[in-house]
Design a protein around this motif. Structure first.
Motif, PDB file in Angstrom:
ATOM      1  N   GLN A 153       0.902  -1.095   0.059  1.00 39.08           N
ATOM      2  CA  GLN A 153      -0.081  -0.417   0.138  1.00 39.08           C
ATOM      3  C   GLN A 153       0.852   0.955   0.435  1.00 39.08           C
ATOM      4  N   GLY A 154       2.285   1.115   0.618  1.00 39.59           N
ATOM      5  CA  GLY A 154       3.229   2.111   0.599  1.00 39.59           C
ATOM      6  C   GLY A 154       3.218   3.055   1.688  1.00 39.59           C
ATOM      7  N   LYS A 155       2.599   2.099   2.620  1.00 44.02           N
ATOM      8  CA  LYS A 155       2.421   3.353   4.020  1.00 44.02           C
ATOM      9  C   LYS A 155       4.136   2.836   4.619  1.00 44.02           C
ATOM     10  N   ILE A 156       4.140   1.694   4.085  1.00 45.78           N
ATOM     11  CA  ILE A 156       6.487   1.314   4.925  1.00 45.78           C
ATOM     12  C   ILE A 156       7.189   1.042   3.467  1.00 45.78           C
ATOM     13  N   ARG A 157       7.653   1.368   3.594  1.00 47.24           N
ATOM     14  CA  ARG A 157       8.989   1.368   2.064  1.00 47.24           C
ATOM     15  C   ARG A 157       9.743  -0.260   3.041  1.00 47.24           C
ATOM     16  N   ALA A 158       9.989  -0.961   3.890  1.00 45.27           N
ATOM     17  CA  ALA A 158      10.385  -1.887   4.200  1.00 45.27           C
ATOM     18  C   ALA A 158      10.419  -1.977   5.019  1.00 45.27           C
ATOM     19  N   TYR A 159      10.322  -3.553   5.985  1.00 37.68           N
ATOM     20  CA  TYR A 159      10.183  -4.232   6.846  1.00 37.68           C
ATOM     21  C   TYR A 159      11.072  -4.598   7.672  1.00 37.68           C
ATOM     22  N   GLY A 160      11.158  -5.447   9.221  1.00 37.34           N
ATOM     23  CA  GLY A 160      12.594  -6.243   9.801  1.00 37.34           C
ATOM     24  C   GLY A 160      11.915  -5.437  11.265  1.00 37.34           C
ATOM     25  N   VAL A 161      12.736  -6.935  11.879  1.00 40.99           N
ATOM     26  CA  VAL A 161      12.570  -7.504  13.146  1.00 40.99           C
ATOM     27  C   VAL A 161      13.592  -6.864  13.885  1.00 40.99           C
ATOM     28  N   SER A 162      13.307  -7.078  15.527  1.00 41.12           N
ATOM     29  CA  SER A 162      14.142  -6.721  16.620  1.00 41.12           C
ATOM     30  C   SER A 162      13.963  -7.562  17.640  1.00 41.12           C
ATOM     31  N   ASN A 163      14.620  -7.674  18.358  1.00 42.41           N
ATOM     32  CA  ASN A 163      15.134  -9.213  19.278  1.00 42.41           C
ATOM     33  C   ASN A 163      14.176 -10.246  18.672  1.00 42.41           C
ATOM     34  N   PHE A 164      14.647 -11.007  17.504  1.00 40.16           N
ATOM     35  CA  PHE A 164      14.440 -11.761  17.592  1.00 40.16           C
ATOM     36  C   PHE A 164      15.443 -13.104  17.037  1.00 40.16           C
ATOM     37  N   GLY A 165      14.917 -14.804  17.800  1.00 32.97           N
ATOM     38  CA  GLY A 165      16.004 -15.564  17.949  1.00 32.97           C
ATOM     39  C   GLY A 165      15.993 -16.134  16.738  1.00 32.97           C
ATOM     40  N   ASN A 166      16.749 -16.903  17.171  1.00 32.58           N
ATOM     41  CA  ASN A 166      17.356 -17.991  16.041  1.00 32.58           C
ATOM     42  C   ASN A 166      15.525 -18.726  15.211  1.00 32.58           C
ATOM     43  N   LYS A 167      14.926 -18.970  16.298  1.00 29.82           N
ATOM     44  CA  LYS A 167      13.549 -19.544  15.740  1.00 29.82           C
ATOM     45  C   LYS A 167      12.233 -19.116  14.775  1.00 29.82           C
ATOM     46  N   SER A 168      12.454 -17.773  15.568  1.00 31.72           N
ATOM     47  CA  SER A 168      11.483 -16.644  14.777  1.00 31.72           C
ATOM     48  C   SER A 168      12.533 -16.461  13.221  1.00 31.72           C
ATOM     49  N   LEU A 169      13.660 -16.046  13.610  1.00 32.86           N
ATOM     50  CA  LEU A 169      14.336 -15.957  12.089  1.00 32.86           C
ATOM     51  C   LEU A 169      14.193 -17.081  10.878  1.00 32.86           C
ATOM     52  N   ASP A 170      13.731 -18.347  11.669  1.00 26.72           N
ATOM     53  CA  ASP A 170      13.519 -19.107  10.910  1.00 26.72           C
ATOM     54  C   ASP A 170      12.086 -19.171  10.408  1.00 26.72           C
ATOM     55  N   ILE A 171      11.588 -18.752  10.929  1.00 29.38           N
ATOM     56  CA  ILE A 171      10.296 -19.012  10.564  1.00 29.38           C
ATOM     57  C   ILE A 171       9.736 -17.987   9.296  1.00 29.38           C
ATOM     58  N   CYS A 172      10.913 -16.843   9.778  1.00 33.02           N
ATOM     59  CA  CYS A 172      10.950 -15.126   9.128  1.00 33.02           C
ATOM     60  C   CYS A 172      11.612 -15.830   7.816  1.00 33.02           C
ATOM     61  N   LYS A 173      12.390 -16.973   7.871  1.00 36.20           N
ATOM     62  CA  LYS A 173      13.054 -17.180   6.237  1.00 36.20           C
ATOM     63  C   LYS A 173      11.926 -17.853   5.550  1.00 36.20           C
ATOM     64  N   HIS A 174      11.266 -19.067   6.365  1.00 38.49           N
ATOM     65  CA  HIS A 174      10.136 -20.258   6.084  1.00 38.49           C
ATOM     66  C   HIS A 174       9.003 -19.650   4.744  1.00 38.49           C
TER      67      HIS A 174
END
Ligand SMILES: NC(=O)c1ccc[n+]([C@@H]2O[C@H](COP(=O)([O-])OP(=O)(O)OC[C@H]3O[C@@H](n4cnc5c(N)ncnc54)[C@H](OP(=O)(O)O)[C@@H]3O)[C@@H](O)[C@H]2O)c1
Length: 333
Positions: free
Chosen positions: A140-161
């Motif tokens: 929608q153009g309301k954000i240009r990119a998104y990121g995470v914060s305080n994400f450990g290995n498990k949450s990063l894995d979920i993001c990746k897949h």
């Protein structure tokens, strides 16, 4: 305007300055104590004038006050800056992500946020749903990119897949808190997720401003370095106050030996780490901001970096791989 090195974030069409201005302490109050609004505004403007283009804020910082201050200080400069804000974990249900973003846009007096970050993991809400909402905001153009914060290995894995693409992971990282080196930083390097480091001077400790543990006020002594007996602590650990101050004394002595101010040495060490896309440093007035910018002039030799690693290794081992600065039951999952 001086040139500050920049990082191109993946899945984003903009660059961020390697030193980022952190807009938490400028609201004062919890953790920080009294703060004069004029100092906050001049600190933000000084950061911009010295070449910082990226400003990290969150709705959680003073319930929108930090976002308001940033908008006020940077009025008329919107296109020249990159705003990184955050949505809190209580708002991770997709419809709440949308409304939190609308509040952020209003607070920031803008129609887009450059980097919108998930502040902490929330295991109660499927991460794929939250990421889907962020992707909708991007479409929608309301954000240009998104990121995470305080994400450990498990949450990063979920993001990746998940099929969704995050641009960064914001983590606590500094010379006396190296927990992410165990497994989170290596994963971020492998998956090309730049780490944006927060509390890089350990909320002032790494400037040498406190001579001993007794000088650190309780609201600044909430981290796992300090005893759970400190009145504001939320962990159950004995802490390692003696070891922390022993390590700080060794860093200070070494900084004098190499003739680099302790704060600059600490920031330069972080800037030299593989996988670090940016270092988010707070400053409560223009003077602190300009001192922190000096770190960009420091070039560390491999010997200096090795010595700093050596000095801080025992404390790294003592605090272990829990990447949550404040709690024993890590929320950085
Ligand atoms: N994602 C997250 O969960 C999370 C958590 C924490 C922070 N952050 C972000 O990271 C940013 C930076 O972290 P932080 O504010 O916790 O810690 P920090 O940057 O390590 O420390 C900032 C504090 O150190 C003191 N200081 C700064 N420059 C100084 C200098 N040159 N000499 C002496 N003292 C100096 C100031 O406080 P005093 O003058 O009061 O000592 C300042 O507020 C925040 O603003 C926020 O944007 C994110």
């Amino acid at each position: 305007m001086p040139t500050v090195p920049k990082t191109a974030l993946p899945h984003a069409d903009f660059e961020i300055s390697k030193l980022i201005f952190g807009c938490w302490a400028i609201v004062g109050g919890f953790n920080w104590g009294p703060q004069d609004e004029r100092d906050s505004l001049t600190a933000i403007r000084a950061a911009f004038d010295l070449g910082i283009n990226c400003f990290d804020t969150a709705e959680a910082y003073g319930s929108g006050q930090s976002e308001n201050l940033l908008a006020k200080a940077m009025e008329g400069k919107r296109k020249e800056i990159v705003i990184a804000s955050k949505v809190g974990p209580m708002d991770f249900a997709p419809e709440n992500v949308m409304s939190a973003c609308e509040r952020g846009l209003k607070n920031l007096q803008t129609d887009y946020i450059d980097l919108y970050q998930l502040h902490w993991p929330n295991p109660d809400i499927p991460l794929e749903d939250t990421l889907g909402a962020l992707q909708t905001l991007k479409d929608q153009g309301k954000i240009r990119a998104y990121g995470v914060s305080n994400f450990g290995n498990k949450s990063l894995d979920i993001c990746k897949h998940s099929g969704f693409h995050i641009s960064s992971n914001q983590m606590a990282y500094n010379l006396i808190f190296r927990a992410i080196e165990y497994s989170i930083l290596p994963q971020c390097v492998k998956d090309n997720v730049p780490v944006l480091c927060y509390s890089p001077i350990m909320q002032g400790l790494l400037t040498g401003k406190f001579a001993s543990e007794n000088e650190v006020p309780d609201d600044r002594a909430r981290t796992r370095h300090f005893s759970h007996r400190r009145s504001q602590a939320r962990h159950q650990e004995d802490g390692c106050e003696k070891e922390t101050f022993q390590t700080l004394a060794e860093i200070k002595a070494f900084s004098e030996e190499v003739n680099i101010p302790m704060g600059s040495l600490s920031l330069a060490w972080l800037l030299a780490q593989q996988g670090v896309g940016g270092v988010i440093v707070g400053g409560r007035n223009a003077d602190q901001v300009s001192k922190n910018m000096e770190a960009l002039k420091v070039k560390l030799t491999p010997d200096i970096i090795s010595r700093l690693n050596e000095i801080t290794e025992p404390l790294k081992e003592k605090l272990g791989p829990n990447a949550d600065l404040w709690q024993t039951d890590s929320r950085a999952i």
